[in-house]
Design a protein around this motif. Structure first.
Motif, PDB file in Angstrom:
ATOM      1  N   LEU A  37      22.786 -94.198 -15.013  1.00  0.00           N
ATOM      2  CA  LEU A  37      24.223 -94.311 -15.171  1.00  0.00           C
ATOM      3  C   LEU A  37      24.548 -94.441 -16.656  1.00  0.00           C
ATOM      4  O   LEU A  37      24.314 -95.480 -17.266  1.00  0.00           O
ATOM      5  N   THR A  38      25.071 -93.378 -17.230  1.00  0.00           N
ATOM      6  CA  THR A  38      25.452 -93.426 -18.637  1.00  0.00           C
ATOM      7  C   THR A  38      26.717 -94.266 -18.785  1.00  0.00           C
ATOM      8  O   THR A  38      27.461 -94.439 -17.811  1.00  0.00           O
ATOM      9  N   PRO A  39      26.997 -94.779 -19.963  1.00  0.00           N
ATOM     10  CA  PRO A  39      28.239 -95.527 -20.156  1.00  0.00           C
ATOM     11  C   PRO A  39      29.486 -94.700 -19.809  1.00  0.00           C
ATOM     12  O   PRO A  39      30.447 -95.230 -19.256  1.00  0.00           O
ATOM     13  N   GLU A  40      29.447 -93.407 -20.092  1.00  0.00           N
ATOM     14  CA  GLU A  40      30.597 -92.553 -19.777  1.00  0.00           C
ATOM     15  C   GLU A  40      30.786 -92.430 -18.270  1.00  0.00           C
ATOM     16  O   GLU A  40      31.904 -92.467 -17.756  1.00  0.00           O
ATOM     17  N   ARG A  41      29.674 -92.274 -17.542  1.00  0.00           N
ATOM     18  CA  ARG A  41      29.753 -92.172 -16.081  1.00  0.00           C
ATOM     19  C   ARG A  41      30.204 -93.506 -15.482  1.00  0.00           C
ATOM     20  O   ARG A  41      30.965 -93.538 -14.528  1.00  0.00           O
TER      21      ARG A  41
END
Length: 179
Positions: free
Chosen positions: A40-44
């Motif tokens: 889970l990327t920060p953007e996601r």
């Protein structure tokens, strides 16, 4: 109605975050927080939180993305383990969408997202940080987003709370009768 970053800061202030974190910590954006190595990327993470907020927040609100990002970045700076718990709940939400609907949560339309949350039982679950998947999603995602909204001046105004707890309104508000 327009939600602003200032509303998010007011909501954070009502929870005591401003004093505990300091002004510098509140100006970080969610995308500036370190990636913890999960899928889970920060953007996601931000996109998933905004998608849930668009379901649980009243439809007449604008500025949801900026509001959510500011609030969540401030809360993540405040508590140890908070961000990891939110991320784990979001991963569960997304994994269930992939398993049950053969699609990521973000690729579902608004009605399907709402149905997915209901099918998970999030709407009826008691919030519990150590409970079932639905209870953890309710606690770390839905309730946190609702708390943020209704402790902000704009969110409080939506439900007739002119002066949310912790938000200064002056002595004038205590001298008036109810509307």
């Amino acid at each position: 109605m327009e939600l602003t970053r200032r509303d998010a800061l007011a909501a954070l202030g009502s929870g005591g975050v401003v004093a505990g974190v300091g002004v510098a910590g509140l100006h970080r954006s969610l995308s500036e927080l370190p990636d913890d190595g999960r899928d889970l990327t920060p953007e996601r993470e931000r996109d998933l939180l905004v998608a849930v907020a668009r379901i649980v927040y009243p439809s007449e609100l604008d500025g949801v993305s900026e509001f959510v990002e500011t609030y969540v970045a401030g809360r993540a700076a405040e508590r140890d383990g908070y961000r990891e718990s939110v991320r784990a709940a979001l991963v569960t939400l997304d994994e269930r969408a992939r398993t049950w609907r053969d699609a990521e949560f973000l690729s579902l339309d608004g009605a399907e997202r709402e149905a997915h949350l209901r099918e998970l039982g999030v709407d009826a679950a008691d919030p519990d940080p150590t409970g079932t998947d639905a209870e953890r999603i309710r606690y770390f995602v839905v309730n946190e987003l609702l708390y943020a909204l209704y402790t902000s001046p704009t969110g409080g105004e939506l439900v007739g709370i002119e002066n949310p707890q912790g938000h200064p309104g002056g002595t004038d508000t205590y001298r008036r009768g109810p509307r």
